[in-house]
Design an enzyme around this catalytic site. Structure first.
Site: not given
Length: 338
Positions: A26, A78
């Site tokens: 992930h 992110h």
């Protein structure tokens, strides 16, 4: 002569791509280590190259434009490029290409979260710059199907890179960029407790709550299995404290092994992908091997101890996180771009 191994196992070569279980990292390029000052936005302790060498075969990442103008570059960030910027997408794809070049019997899957709505030609430009486009598989149909090639077939055809994008409405400029939710369904991902994990279909919305329908549709099940921890200001960060349970092959509530077996029963088939944070803890690969019935894994590299060990990470990260939270306060909700 030694038997050929596909994705680290001779027993997988004759299996169809959709009928095996693959370990996914992930937010693969978002690393929590010295290079990111132990950022609490990091989901992995080791970079994508180490992940692949150790046996991870699905890499997920978030694609963002570095600014709102057309001159902005496509980076892997992110949530925001101000929060954690892992660099140019083409550079990261170049890492994957190097692995494929050096490991001729391995198939890698990439899943991109299309955070800033890049079109197919934008993303194709990054693949072309990395020189990896020639490895990409092009599906024979734009619909869910049980008819996928075997691993040996993908290897023979030289199409060892599978590419999914969430989401990609029009891929005519790059047919190898497959819309994720045409071919894959997921369970829920925004979990904060070991008791939260569920096998129920959550995405895409067309099958949300309709688990049997999703499982019978030909779509491949992706099992999200990672926890978030609530912090100040409504921020959620990866839950490191429960990792040894979350990524365990064991039977305890919330363990990867227990959840994978429950989802196999719910779907009537093995999950195609198990997506985890900090893949080396557990190690999560034990559950993948159990799902695949693999006892003959070969060619996996050990995670380098000199980078980080599980023990040092468990002791260090909470301390570092206490001062890093002030930096990540610019993020409204960490989990929204998972």
């Amino acid at each position: 002569m030694a038997q050929t191994a596909c994705n680290n196992s001779p027993s997988l070569c004759d299996q169809q791509y959709n009928n095996i279980t693959q370990l996914g990292a992930h937010d693969s390029p978002f690393v929590r280590d010295d290079s990111t000052h132990w950022s609490t936005s990091g989901n992995q302790f080791y970079n994508s190259t180490v992940q692949l060498q150790a046996g991870v075969r699905l890499l997920t990442a978030q694609v963002h434009r570095t600014n709102t103008t057309s001159s902005g570059q496509w980076h892997l960030c992110h949530t925001s490029c101000d929060l954690l910027d892992a660099g140019k997408m083409s550079d990261w794809l170049g890492e994957v290409k190097t692995f494929l070049d050096n490991n001729v019997n391995e198939i890698v899957t990439i899943l991109l979260v299309n955070s800033d709505n890049a079109d197919a030609s934008d993303l194709a430009g990054e693949y072309q710059e990395a020189g990896i486009e020639s490895y990409a598989y092009v599906p024979s149909t734009k619909s869910a199907s049980n008819e996928w090639p075997t691993l040996s077939g993908l290897i023979s055809n030289g199409t060892r890179l599978m590419n999914f994008v969430a989401s990609m409405d029009d891929n005519s400029a790059a047919p190898y960029l497959m819309d994720e939710f045409t071919y894959v369904f997921e369970n829920s991902y925004e979990n904060t407790a070991l008791t939260n994990f569920s096998c129920a279909a959550d995405r895409p919305s067309s099958v949300s709550g309709e688990t049997s329908e999703a499982a019978n549709s030909g779509m491949m099940p992706l099992m999200n299995h990672f926890l978030y921890e609530n912090q100040a200001f409504g921020i959620q960060t990866p839950d490191v404290g429960n990792l040894t349970t979350t990524n365990s092959v064991g039977n305890q509530t919330g363990s990867l092994g227990q959840s994978a077996r429950e989802c196999e029963s719910a779907y009537g088939r093995r999950p195609s992908f198990l997506l985890v944070d900090f893949f080396n803890v557990g190690p999560a690969l034990e559950t993948v091997d159990q799902m695949n019935g693999v006892t003959d894994a070969v060619g996996r590299a050990s995670v380098p101890n000199e980078v980080l060990s599980e023990t040092s990470a468990a002791g260090l990260l909470p301390r570092v996180g206490s001062w890093t939270l002030g930096v990540v306060a610019v993020s409204v909700t960490y989990a929204l771009c998972s």
